[in-house]
Design an enzyme around this catalytic site. Structure first.
Site, PDB file in Angstrom:
ATOM      1  N   ASP A 190       0.842  -1.184   0.000  1.00  0.00           N
ATOM      2  CA  ASP A 190       0.000   0.000   0.000  1.00  0.00           C
ATOM      3  C   ASP A 190       0.884   1.244   0.000  1.00  0.00           C
ATOM      4  O   ASP A 190       1.871   1.308   0.743  1.00  0.00           O
ATOM      5  CB  ASP A 190      -0.909  -0.007   1.229  1.00  0.00           C
ATOM      6  CG  ASP A 190      -2.056   0.981   1.097  1.00  0.00           C
ATOM      7  OD1 ASP A 190      -2.473   1.250  -0.039  1.00  0.00           O
ATOM      8  OD2 ASP A 190      -2.534   1.474   2.128  1.00  0.00           O
ATOM      9  N   HIS A 211      -4.155  14.051   0.799  1.00  0.00           N
ATOM     10  CA  HIS A 211      -4.370  13.111   1.909  1.00  0.00           C
ATOM     11  C   HIS A 211      -3.226  13.178   2.914  1.00  0.00           C
ATOM     12  O   HIS A 211      -3.452  13.227   4.130  1.00  0.00           O
ATOM     13  CB  HIS A 211      -4.509  11.687   1.362  1.00  0.00           C
ATOM     14  CG  HIS A 211      -4.526  10.630   2.416  1.00  0.00           C
ATOM     15  ND1 HIS A 211      -5.585  10.451   3.288  1.00  0.00           N
ATOM     16  CD2 HIS A 211      -3.600   9.687   2.767  1.00  0.00           C
ATOM     17  CE1 HIS A 211      -5.319   9.449   4.114  1.00  0.00           C
ATOM     18  NE2 HIS A 211      -4.123   8.971   3.822  1.00  0.00           N
ATOM     19  N   ARG A 240      -0.722  15.349  13.460  1.00  0.00           N
ATOM     20  CA  ARG A 240       0.493  15.965  13.991  1.00  0.00           C
ATOM     21  C   ARG A 240       0.360  17.481  14.110  1.00  0.00           C
ATOM     22  O   ARG A 240       1.313  18.166  14.464  1.00  0.00           O
ATOM     23  CB  ARG A 240       1.691  15.598  13.099  1.00  0.00           C
ATOM     24  CG  ARG A 240       2.060  14.109  13.125  1.00  0.00           C
ATOM     25  CD  ARG A 240       3.252  13.759  12.230  1.00  0.00           C
ATOM     26  NE  ARG A 240       2.981  13.870  10.812  1.00  0.00           N
ATOM     27  CZ  ARG A 240       2.422  12.931  10.057  1.00  0.00           C
ATOM     28  NH1 ARG A 240       2.072  11.776  10.596  1.00  0.00           N
ATOM     29  NH2 ARG A 240       2.209  13.122   8.772  1.00  0.00           N
ATOM     30  N   GLU A 262     -10.451   3.741   3.068  1.00  0.00           N
ATOM     31  CA  GLU A 262      -9.546   4.540   2.245  1.00  0.00           C
ATOM     32  C   GLU A 262      -9.887   4.261   0.792  1.00  0.00           C
ATOM     33  O   GLU A 262      -9.850   3.112   0.344  1.00  0.00           O
ATOM     34  CB  GLU A 262      -8.076   4.222   2.553  1.00  0.00           C
ATOM     35  CG  GLU A 262      -7.671   4.695   3.943  1.00  0.00           C
ATOM     36  CD  GLU A 262      -6.170   4.695   4.186  1.00  0.00           C
ATOM     37  OE1 GLU A 262      -5.461   3.923   3.527  1.00  0.00           O
ATOM     38  OE2 GLU A 262      -5.720   5.487   5.036  1.00  0.00           O
ATOM     39  N   GLU A 321      -9.028   3.987  -2.791  1.00  0.00           N
ATOM     40  CA  GLU A 321      -7.777   3.810  -3.532  1.00  0.00           C
ATOM     41  C   GLU A 321      -8.045   3.089  -4.851  1.00  0.00           C
ATOM     42  O   GLU A 321      -9.082   2.457  -5.035  1.00  0.00           O
ATOM     43  CB  GLU A 321      -6.777   2.959  -2.719  1.00  0.00           C
ATOM     44  CG  GLU A 321      -6.461   3.516  -1.351  1.00  0.00           C
ATOM     45  CD  GLU A 321      -5.236   2.871  -0.699  1.00  0.00           C
ATOM     46  OE1 GLU A 321      -4.377   2.349  -1.431  1.00  0.00           O
ATOM     47  OE2 GLU A 321      -5.158   2.890   0.540  1.00  0.00           O
ATOM     48  N   ASP A 375      -9.077   0.254   1.410  1.00  0.00           N
ATOM     49  CA  ASP A 375      -8.143  -0.182   2.450  1.00  0.00           C
ATOM     50  C   ASP A 375      -8.737   0.180   3.814  1.00  0.00           C
ATOM     51  O   ASP A 375      -8.354   1.177   4.432  1.00  0.00           O
ATOM     52  CB  ASP A 375      -6.800   0.516   2.227  1.00  0.00           C
ATOM     53  CG  ASP A 375      -5.697  -0.081   3.086  1.00  0.00           C
ATOM     54  OD1 ASP A 375      -5.634  -1.314   3.179  1.00  0.00           O
ATOM     55  OD2 ASP A 375      -4.910   0.691   3.651  1.00  0.00           O
ATOM     56  N   ARG A 403      -8.448   3.479  12.771  1.00  0.00           N
ATOM     57  CA  ARG A 403      -7.550   4.603  13.061  1.00  0.00           C
ATOM     58  C   ARG A 403      -7.019   4.582  14.490  1.00  0.00           C
ATOM     59  O   ARG A 403      -5.894   5.042  14.744  1.00  0.00           O
ATOM     60  CB  ARG A 403      -8.287   5.926  12.824  1.00  0.00           C
ATOM     61  CG  ARG A 403      -8.784   6.121  11.414  1.00  0.00           C
ATOM     62  CD  ARG A 403      -7.657   6.168  10.409  1.00  0.00           C
ATOM     63  NE  ARG A 403      -8.173   6.359   9.056  1.00  0.00           N
ATOM     64  CZ  ARG A 403      -7.416   6.227   7.964  1.00  0.00           C
ATOM     65  NH1 ARG A 403      -6.129   5.896   8.055  1.00  0.00           N
ATOM     66  NH2 ARG A 403      -7.938   6.407   6.775  1.00  0.00           N
ATOM     67  N   GLN A 463      -4.366   1.796  14.615  1.00  0.00           N
ATOM     68  CA  GLN A 463      -3.223   2.282  13.834  1.00  0.00           C
ATOM     69  C   GLN A 463      -2.450   3.369  14.587  1.00  0.00           C
ATOM     70  O   GLN A 463      -1.207   3.369  14.607  1.00  0.00           O
ATOM     71  CB  GLN A 463      -3.751   2.821  12.500  1.00  0.00           C
ATOM     72  CG  GLN A 463      -2.703   3.290  11.517  1.00  0.00           C
ATOM     73  CD  GLN A 463      -3.350   3.878  10.242  1.00  0.00           C
ATOM     74  OE1 GLN A 463      -4.543   3.746  10.016  1.00  0.00           O
ATOM     75  NE2 GLN A 463      -2.540   4.524   9.425  1.00  0.00           N
ATOM     76  N   TYR A 473       1.586   2.421  15.260  1.00  0.00           N
ATOM     77  CA  TYR A 473       2.367   2.605  14.030  1.00  0.00           C
ATOM     78  C   TYR A 473       3.767   3.166  14.225  1.00  0.00           C
ATOM     79  O   TYR A 473       4.560   3.167  13.276  1.00  0.00           O
ATOM     80  CB  TYR A 473       1.576   3.440  13.019  1.00  0.00           C
ATOM     81  CG  TYR A 473       1.766   4.926  13.092  1.00  0.00           C
ATOM     82  CD1 TYR A 473       1.223   5.645  14.139  1.00  0.00           C
ATOM     83  CD2 TYR A 473       2.479   5.619  12.119  1.00  0.00           C
ATOM     84  CE1 TYR A 473       1.384   7.014  14.215  1.00  0.00           C
ATOM     85  CE2 TYR A 473       2.652   6.984  12.188  1.00  0.00           C
ATOM     86  CZ  TYR A 473       2.101   7.681  13.230  1.00  0.00           C
ATOM     87  OH  TYR A 473       2.262   9.026  13.307  1.00  0.00           O
ATOM     88  N   LYS A 496      -4.635  -2.231   9.798  1.00  0.00           N
ATOM     89  CA  LYS A 496      -4.935  -2.400   8.372  1.00  0.00           C
ATOM     90  C   LYS A 496      -5.182  -3.854   7.989  1.00  0.00           C
ATOM     91  O   LYS A 496      -5.543  -4.129   6.844  1.00  0.00           O
ATOM     92  CB  LYS A 496      -3.743  -1.915   7.546  1.00  0.00           C
ATOM     93  CG  LYS A 496      -3.379  -0.463   7.747  1.00  0.00           C
ATOM     94  CD  LYS A 496      -4.294   0.452   6.963  1.00  0.00           C
ATOM     95  CE  LYS A 496      -3.740   1.872   6.924  1.00  0.00           C
ATOM     96  NZ  LYS A 496      -4.529   2.698   5.995  1.00  0.00           N
ATOM     97  N   THR A 505      -9.146  -5.718   3.267  1.00  0.00           N
ATOM     98  CA  THR A 505      -8.945  -4.803   2.145  1.00  0.00           C
ATOM     99  C   THR A 505      -9.850  -5.321   1.040  1.00  0.00           C
ATOM    100  O   THR A 505      -9.702  -6.466   0.621  1.00  0.00           O
ATOM    101  CB  THR A 505      -7.474  -4.808   1.670  1.00  0.00           C
ATOM    102  OG1 THR A 505      -6.623  -4.466   2.768  1.00  0.00           O
ATOM    103  CG2 THR A 505      -7.260  -3.846   0.525  1.00  0.00           C
ATOM    104  N   THR A 517      -4.538   6.699  -0.431  1.00  0.00           N
ATOM    105  CA  THR A 517      -5.853   7.326  -0.403  1.00  0.00           C
ATOM    106  C   THR A 517      -5.911   8.489  -1.376  1.00  0.00           C
ATOM    107  O   THR A 517      -5.005   9.330  -1.413  1.00  0.00           O
ATOM    108  CB  THR A 517      -6.161   7.817   1.022  1.00  0.00           C
ATOM    109  OG1 THR A 517      -5.999   6.728   1.910  1.00  0.00           O
ATOM    110  CG2 THR A 517      -7.577   8.350   1.117  1.00  0.00           C
ATOM    111  N   GLU A 522     -10.766  12.205   7.078  1.00  0.00           N
ATOM    112  CA  GLU A 522     -10.660  13.535   6.480  1.00  0.00           C
ATOM    113  C   GLU A 522     -12.044  14.177   6.321  1.00  0.00           C
ATOM    114  O   GLU A 522     -12.215  15.365   6.573  1.00  0.00           O
ATOM    115  CB  GLU A 522      -9.970  13.437   5.108  1.00  0.00           C
ATOM    116  CG  GLU A 522      -8.536  12.947   5.187  1.00  0.00           C
ATOM    117  CD  GLU A 522      -8.008  12.486   3.840  1.00  0.00           C
ATOM    118  OE1 GLU A 522      -8.137  11.276   3.527  1.00  0.00           O
ATOM    119  OE2 GLU A 522      -7.499  13.328   3.081  1.00  0.00           O
TER     120      GLU A 522
END
Lengths: 419, 419
Positions: free
Chosen positions: B125, B132, B141, B197, B199, B231, B235, B238, B242, B251, B255, B348, B362
């Site tokens: 991926d 995104h 962040r 996601e 994709e 995908d 969240r 993750q 991560y 994840k 999928t 994404t 988002e």
């Protein structure tokens, strides 16, 4: 458990890696025969395709050893695994009634080429060595503090199955993107910080269902066996690429495994506990068995042209914080389907002192403190032509469970663009 | 290129997803027949196994369509791909001489169950949508600044092939570890921030050799076709897991892909350029072709029991910063072997305004600004029973290249421990 004696007398030496107690599973070819499954016993290999054809092995209603990989046996599950081991012990024990039928099916190990013992379905690499994680933190981030999740999660990431190769396969130094800390732009070229990672690989034998988790005890029973695993790493490529989604091309150019699958059954008497927990684990990560194994490990390095290899590290698989069963449980906890042939790298195995560190990054402290080989040469990272060997042995009462060396030689980077 | 007309008249509608210009490849079963390869044409599917058995398709010296996956054709390479497409067009074109032999081999699409169209060798991926990446930075962040490597590397990570399922497969909400920012310890349970996601998935048709890189142009020619790809992402799992090695169990629970492989050949006239580069790419990432495609994409959401689905996002694959060919080139740059059936998620796809964002994270700005469905209900993340659908169409001059919907319904989390 003492040494079990075999009529294959080379197997009866206390230091031989392949006594009757071991019976590891590999795949071999000879000048005259294509690749096929085989079982190591002393200096010989029992041809399993021939043994099945001869009616000596009858465990399934189809030819279990038709393909030159052990995945079909894995799929059969633990009862058949146990039945095969029992049958092999019966056929190869000192005084076996069927010795005359088995003996013609033995091939001298000196005459064979070894191949990948199983098809790798998917490859996952973990990060379960506490000393290693602390060392990497100190080197890369200036602090040995563990990541906040480290004591709670057996951290892992998906690796690349297509890059897993059997011992003896040469590995090209990878090209890739790197960026010096003071550079404005990245540059492209061969990695300058090529490294190893000393790991054990656990092989999933029976899978799990999509959407369904497994317990640690179920996971323990799903593991078919173990190999030595060298997760070759390009530290400079990895360092530039790994934020925010983890290692990718820094790890994708090669992962070497030892050629013999040492079964969980052969290792049963070497079980060792994980260490006391710094923080209590969430209940789903608790199992009832000791999940590590007492396996002595060594790393050897031999420059091109040197007469002999230097031992650069000695440690033990029992140094790890998380077991393969805990890792496998965590892997399936959200419903990820696990399959026969899935390979789980333990994470780099580093003991508490520098002589026990499992990567050159740690042994040379990122190249700042190069170590000296027996030849007098020094190394920070791997140079072209260097051969790296992992070695593993579980030492029993008068016998040894050996893994067979995991060997790889580094070739120069290929020219880019490809011709 | 205008609409190519077929004697299968349902294929001749300007808005039908499967005109003769498309000819996507899938796998189907019926009440009477096991799964087999098929080609969509209008409201019908041509049974490829039957067509090969009848001697209408003779492209290999073995039965290319014996297995219910398209991987054997992929392995044959671009010349055979082109020959098959030419032959299918000849057989299905208006006025085709062999219509009477082909017509009995058509199965109404309304009567079939669709299956995975190919065996996923490995799944990777990527993270190639700039909007995104900026959105995720701003949400997670506090800054939309891209990671330092983002404009230089088509960032990717290895995903889990065993979790890739065909459209229509229900997905259990995953259990896993999460930790609230103010909590001392993590907790275990069903994800509370379940997401999609949007994709595209590129499918590698011809592989590369271990140790050998490929150029962007070679990579472009290696791509067999495309699917829509969802995908699914947890969240909260993750977010806790991560660092430092990337997404893993957040994840791994599922999928989804659309059931029809739309070939690169069918999309050829829809090629679109990548945007101007904010920073010049390293030369190895330069190719000679436009690597994106003009494909209109939609995301629809339908709560359990609702009469209809609400469109919650509309965007286009041509919004991406990196193409699949650039991603594939980067994937192999260090010598990673690529194989037929490797699946590359684009990352994404989010356009420049909120209506074009490709994830609920988002669209609801991490749940802080829930969006409203046509039913009046609001959503931050996915609730149990919600059905999410991805839709994709390339609009030509009087014809449409459709992908077939990628649908998934979320089921409640399973009870742990497993019974």
């Amino acid at each position: 458990m003492p040494l079990m004696t075999s009529w294959v007398t080379s197997a009866n030496d206390a230091n031989h890696p392949f006594p009757l107690n071991n019976l590891p599973y590999g795949v071999f070819s000879t000048d005259s025969d294509d690749a096929r499954c085989g079982v190591a016993i002393g200096d010989m290999i029992l041809d399993m395709q021939a043994a099945e054809d001869a009616g000596l092995i009858t465990l399934a209603d189809y030819a279990l050893f038709e393909l030159p990989i052990w995945n079909d046996l894995m799929d059969e599950g633990p009862a058949v695994w146990a039945a095969l081991r029992d049958r092999l012990i019966a056929l190869l024990s000192d005084g076996a009634a069927e010795r005359d039928k088995v003996e013609p099916l033995l091939v001298p190990m000196a005459d064979v080429t070894l191949h990948m013992p199983f098809g790798v379905s998917e490859y996952t690499d973990f990060y379960a060595g506490k000393q290693h994680a602390q060392n990497m933190g100190a080197i890369l981030r200036g602090s040995p503090d563990l990541p906040a999740n480290w004591l709670h999660i057996p951290i892992g990431y998906n690796g690349r199955a297509s890059s897993v190769v059997v011992s003896g396969t040469p590995i090209h130094r990878p090209n890739g993107q790197t960026k010096a800390p003071d550079a404005d732009m990245p540059s492209f070229g061969p990695s300058k910080r090529l490294d190893i990672e000393l790991e054990m690989g656990a092989i999933v034998g029976t899978g799990s269902e999509f959407g369904q988790p497994v317990t640690v005890d179920q996971a323990d029973a799903m593991i078919f066996g173990y190999v030595l695993l060298n997760d070759w790493s390009a530290r400079d490529i990895q360092g530039w690429e790994y934020q925010p989604l983890g290692p990718f091309q820094g790890k994708a150019f090669g992962t070497s495994i030892s050629p013999w699958i040492v079964t969980a059954a052969a290792l049963e008497s070497f079980r060792a506990p994980t260490p006391p927990r710094d923080k209590e684990l969430l209940p789903y990560l608790n199992g009832s068995k000791d999940g590590l194994y007492d396996i002595e490990l060594e790393v050897l390095m031999q420059p091109n042209g040197a007469d002999s290899a230097s031992v650069i590290s000695k440690t033990n698989y029992n140094r790890m914080y998380y077991s393969a069963a805990e890792q496998l449980c965590h892997h399936a906890i959200g419903g990820c389907e696990m399959n026969a042939g899935d390979l789980l790298g333990s994470g780099t195995i580093s003991g508490p002192v520098r002589e026990e560190y499992g990567s050159l990054m740690e042994l040379s402290w990122a190249g700042r403190e190069p170590f000296t080989l027996d030849t007098g040469e020094t190394r920070g990272f791997i140079e072209d032509g260097d051969t790296l060997t992992l070695r593993g042995n579980a030492r029993g009462d008068g016998f040894t469970i050996g893994f067979g060396d995991c060997v790889g030689t580094i070739l120069p980077a290929v020219t880019w663009p490809a011709e």
